[in-house]
Scaffold this motif. Structure first.
Motif, PDB file in Angstrom:
ATOM      1  N   CYS A  12       0.979   2.459  -1.030  1.00  0.00           N
ATOM      2  CA  CYS A  12       0.935   3.154   0.266  1.00  0.00           C
ATOM      3  C   CYS A  12       2.337   3.134   0.853  1.00  0.00           C
ATOM      4  CB  CYS A  12      -0.109   2.518   1.189  1.00  0.00           C
ATOM      5  SG  CYS A  12       0.195   0.783   1.574  1.00  0.00           S
ATOM      6  N   LEU A  13       2.453   3.278   2.154  1.00  0.00           N
ATOM      7  CA  LEU A  13       3.792   3.308   2.754  1.00  0.00           C
ATOM      8  C   LEU A  13       4.345   1.888   2.936  1.00  0.00           C
ATOM      9  CD1 LEU A  13       6.059   4.947   4.181  1.00  0.00           C
ATOM     10  CD2 LEU A  13       4.719   4.755   6.280  1.00  0.00           C
ATOM     11  N   GLY A  14       3.600   1.067   3.695  1.00  0.00           N
ATOM     12  CA  GLY A  14       4.137  -0.243   4.070  1.00  0.00           C
ATOM     13  C   GLY A  14       3.736  -1.380   3.153  1.00  0.00           C
ATOM     14  N   ASN A  15       2.681  -1.167   2.356  1.00  0.00           N
ATOM     15  CA  ASN A  15       2.088  -2.221   1.500  1.00  0.00           C
ATOM     16  C   ASN A  15       1.548  -3.386   2.337  1.00  0.00           C
ATOM     17  OD1 ASN A  15       3.161  -4.446  -1.206  1.00  0.00           O
ATOM     18  ND2 ASN A  15       1.241  -3.369  -0.985  1.00  0.00           N
ATOM     19  N   ILE A  16       1.106  -3.056   3.570  1.00  0.00           N
ATOM     20  CA  ILE A  16       0.463  -4.115   4.365  1.00  0.00           C
ATOM     21  C   ILE A  16      -0.961  -3.746   4.811  1.00  0.00           C
ATOM     22  CG2 ILE A  16       2.556  -5.286   5.185  1.00  0.00           C
ATOM     23  CD1 ILE A  16       2.209  -3.721   7.838  1.00  0.00           C
ATOM     24  N   CYS A  17      -1.357  -2.473   4.681  1.00  0.00           N
ATOM     25  CA  CYS A  17      -2.719  -2.097   5.103  1.00  0.00           C
ATOM     26  C   CYS A  17      -3.541  -1.547   3.947  1.00  0.00           C
ATOM     27  CB  CYS A  17      -2.680  -1.069   6.234  1.00  0.00           C
ATOM     28  SG  CYS A  17      -1.865  -1.650   7.739  1.00  0.00           S
ATOM     29  N   ARG A  18      -3.260  -0.311   3.534  1.00  0.00           N
ATOM     30  CA  ARG A  18      -4.141   0.358   2.565  1.00  0.00           C
ATOM     31  C   ARG A  18      -4.041  -0.197   1.153  1.00  0.00           C
ATOM     32  NH1 ARG A  18      -1.895   6.121   3.968  1.00  0.00           N
ATOM     33  NH2 ARG A  18      -0.097   4.760   4.345  1.00  0.00           N
ATOM     34  N   SER A  19      -2.813  -0.320   0.629  1.00  0.00           N
ATOM     35  CA  SER A  19      -2.733  -0.723  -0.791  1.00  0.00           C
ATOM     36  C   SER A  19      -3.123  -2.185  -1.036  1.00  0.00           C
ATOM     37  CB  SER A  19      -1.377  -0.368  -1.408  1.00  0.00           C
ATOM     38  OG  SER A  19      -0.301  -0.982  -0.754  1.00  0.00           O
ATOM     39  N   HIS A  49      10.215  -1.719   4.783  1.00  0.00           N
ATOM     40  CA  HIS A  49      10.362  -2.430   6.075  1.00  0.00           C
ATOM     41  C   HIS A  49       9.548  -3.712   6.163  1.00  0.00           C
ATOM     42  CE1 HIS A  49      11.116   1.757   6.962  1.00  0.00           C
ATOM     43  NE2 HIS A  49       9.842   2.040   7.109  1.00  0.00           N
ATOM     44  N   HIS A  50       8.421  -3.758   5.473  1.00  0.00           N
ATOM     45  CA  HIS A  50       7.538  -4.921   5.625  1.00  0.00           C
ATOM     46  C   HIS A  50       7.622  -5.880   4.437  1.00  0.00           C
ATOM     47  CE1 HIS A  50       5.617  -3.447   9.280  1.00  0.00           C
ATOM     48  NE2 HIS A  50       5.708  -2.245   8.738  1.00  0.00           N
ATOM     49  N   ALA A  51       8.641  -5.712   3.601  1.00  0.00           N
ATOM     50  CA  ALA A  51       8.751  -6.540   2.386  1.00  0.00           C
ATOM     51  C   ALA A  51       8.642  -8.025   2.723  1.00  0.00           C
ATOM     52  CB  ALA A  51      10.081  -6.245   1.691  1.00  0.00           C
ATOM     53  N   PRO A 129      -6.688   7.514   4.967  1.00  0.00           N
ATOM     54  CA  PRO A 129      -5.896   7.650   6.194  1.00  0.00           C
ATOM     55  C   PRO A 129      -5.231   6.334   6.591  1.00  0.00           C
ATOM     56  CG  PRO A 129      -8.236   8.136   6.596  1.00  0.00           C
ATOM     57  CD  PRO A 129      -8.131   7.709   5.173  1.00  0.00           C
ATOM     58  N   ASP A 130      -4.029   6.462   7.127  1.00  0.00           N
ATOM     59  CA  ASP A 130      -3.262   5.291   7.554  1.00  0.00           C
ATOM     60  C   ASP A 130      -3.929   4.660   8.777  1.00  0.00           C
ATOM     61  OD1 ASP A 130      -1.399   3.504   8.392  1.00  0.00           O
ATOM     62  OD2 ASP A 130       0.277   4.913   8.391  1.00  0.00           O
ATOM     63  N   PRO A 131      -4.371   3.404   8.697  1.00  0.00           N
ATOM     64  CA  PRO A 131      -5.075   2.785   9.841  1.00  0.00           C
ATOM     65  C   PRO A 131      -4.139   2.057  10.797  1.00  0.00           C
ATOM     66  CG  PRO A 131      -5.125   1.281   7.984  1.00  0.00           C
ATOM     67  CD  PRO A 131      -4.314   2.498   7.530  1.00  0.00           C
ATOM     68  N   TYR A 132      -2.841   2.040  10.515  1.00  0.00           N
ATOM     69  CA  TYR A 132      -1.898   1.122  11.188  1.00  0.00           C
ATOM     70  C   TYR A 132      -1.886   1.296  12.702  1.00  0.00           C
ATOM     71  CZ  TYR A 132       2.475  -1.512  11.858  1.00  0.00           C
ATOM     72  OH  TYR A 132       3.436  -2.415  12.248  1.00  0.00           O
ATOM     73  N   TYR A 133      -1.907   2.553  13.179  1.00  0.00           N
ATOM     74  CA  TYR A 133      -1.789   2.793  14.624  1.00  0.00           C
ATOM     75  C   TYR A 133      -3.149   2.964  15.310  1.00  0.00           C
ATOM     76  CZ  TYR A 133       3.125   3.283  13.587  1.00  0.00           C
ATOM     77  OH  TYR A 133       4.399   3.030  13.164  1.00  0.00           O
ATOM     78  N   GLY A 134      -4.224   2.744  14.559  1.00  0.00           N
ATOM     79  CA  GLY A 134      -5.563   2.948  15.120  1.00  0.00           C
ATOM     80  C   GLY A 134      -6.301   1.636  15.358  1.00  0.00           C
TER      81      GLY A 134
HETATM   82  P1  4NP Z   1       0.165   1.057   5.031  1.00  0.00           P
HETATM   83  O1  4NP Z   1       0.197   1.185   6.621  1.00  0.00           O
HETATM   84  O2  4NP Z   1       1.094   2.125   4.491  1.00  0.00           O
HETATM   85  O3  4NP Z   1      -1.265   1.334   4.706  1.00  0.00           O
HETATM   86  O4  4NP Z   1       0.610  -0.357   4.700  1.00  0.00           O
HETATM   87  C1  4NP Z   1       1.369   1.198   7.382  1.00  0.00           C
HETATM   88  C2  4NP Z   1       2.023   0.029   7.644  1.00  0.00           C
HETATM   89  C3  4NP Z   1       3.159   0.029   8.440  1.00  0.00           C
HETATM   90  C4  4NP Z   1       3.624   1.230   8.941  1.00  0.00           C
HETATM   91  C5  4NP Z   1       2.970   2.415   8.655  1.00  0.00           C
HETATM   92  C6  4NP Z   1       1.839   2.398   7.868  1.00  0.00           C
HETATM   93  N1  4NP Z   1       4.766   1.233   9.775  1.00  0.00           N
HETATM   94  O5  4NP Z   1       5.124   2.319  10.257  1.00  0.00           O
HETATM   95  O6  4NP Z   1       5.384   0.174   9.984  1.00  0.00           O
END
Ligand code: 4NP
Length: 164
Positions: A12-19, A49-51, A129-134
């Motif tokens: 995913c993008l951050g590797n902290i939520c979806r993946s 960013h979240h490494a 869907p990205d759950p990060y901001y929800g």
């Molecule tokens: P992820 O979620 O890609 O599912 O890990 C996100 C985590 C962090 C951010 C965006 C999406 N962020 O913008 O920091």
């Protein structure tokens, strides 16, 4: 003949939520099917960013409610991953496009796909869907979508003859 280890990486993008959620769900389903010895399951992010961070606490809590521990640490996906992985699964189309660009230089022989394309109930090109901001409901939805897609992925891996 020695049995192959199937290497799977969710991205995913951050590797902290979806993946990390997909990684934990896949590990659980593979274990339930008695296939843990046959798989190496990993996840990574297209951004760094979240490494080093653990999965988002909301993702960990939602998974824990289903008895799934998310223990991974975030890391960026690297072009070298294309030399070791058999299946690379992108959570959304943007992640897929970024990975496709990276794969061009790597002569990737495995399968690079949009993750939900393995869910037989999902429309073509569906995303997680990205759950990060929800809110919390988004993390529950991610778990449900990951479970359906992981079930289909395991079936495809069988059809590909990787578990013989
Ligand atoms: P992820 O979620 O890609 O599912 O890990 C996100 C985590 C962090 C951010 C965006 C999406 N962020 O913008 O920091």
């Amino acid at each position: 003949m020695a049995q192959k280890t199937v290497r799977v990486c969710f991205v995913c993008l951050g590797n902290i939520c979806r993946s990390p959620t997909a990684e934990g769900v896949m590990r659980r389903l593979v274990e339930d099917q008695g296939l843990s010895e046959r798989f190496e399951i990993d996840s990574a992010g297209t951004a760094a960013h979240h490494a080093g961070e653990r999965a988002d606490p909301r993702a960990r809590q939602a998974a824990q409610r289903r008895g799934i521990a998310l223990d991974s640490r975030a890391r960026p996906f690297a072009v070298e991953d294309f030399f070791t992985q058999h299946y690379v699964l992108a959570m959304d189309r943007e992640n897929l496009e970024n990975l496709e660009a990276l794969a061009k230089g790597a002569d990737f022989r495995g399968r690079l796909s949009l993750f939900r394309d393995f869910d037989p109930e999902a429309k073509a090109e569906s995303e997680v869907p990205d759950p990060y901001y929800g809110g919390d409901a988004g993390f529950e939805e991610v778990l449900d979508l990951c479970e359906a897609a992981c079930r289909g992925l395991i079936e495809q891996i069988r059809r590909d003859g990787m578990l013989e």
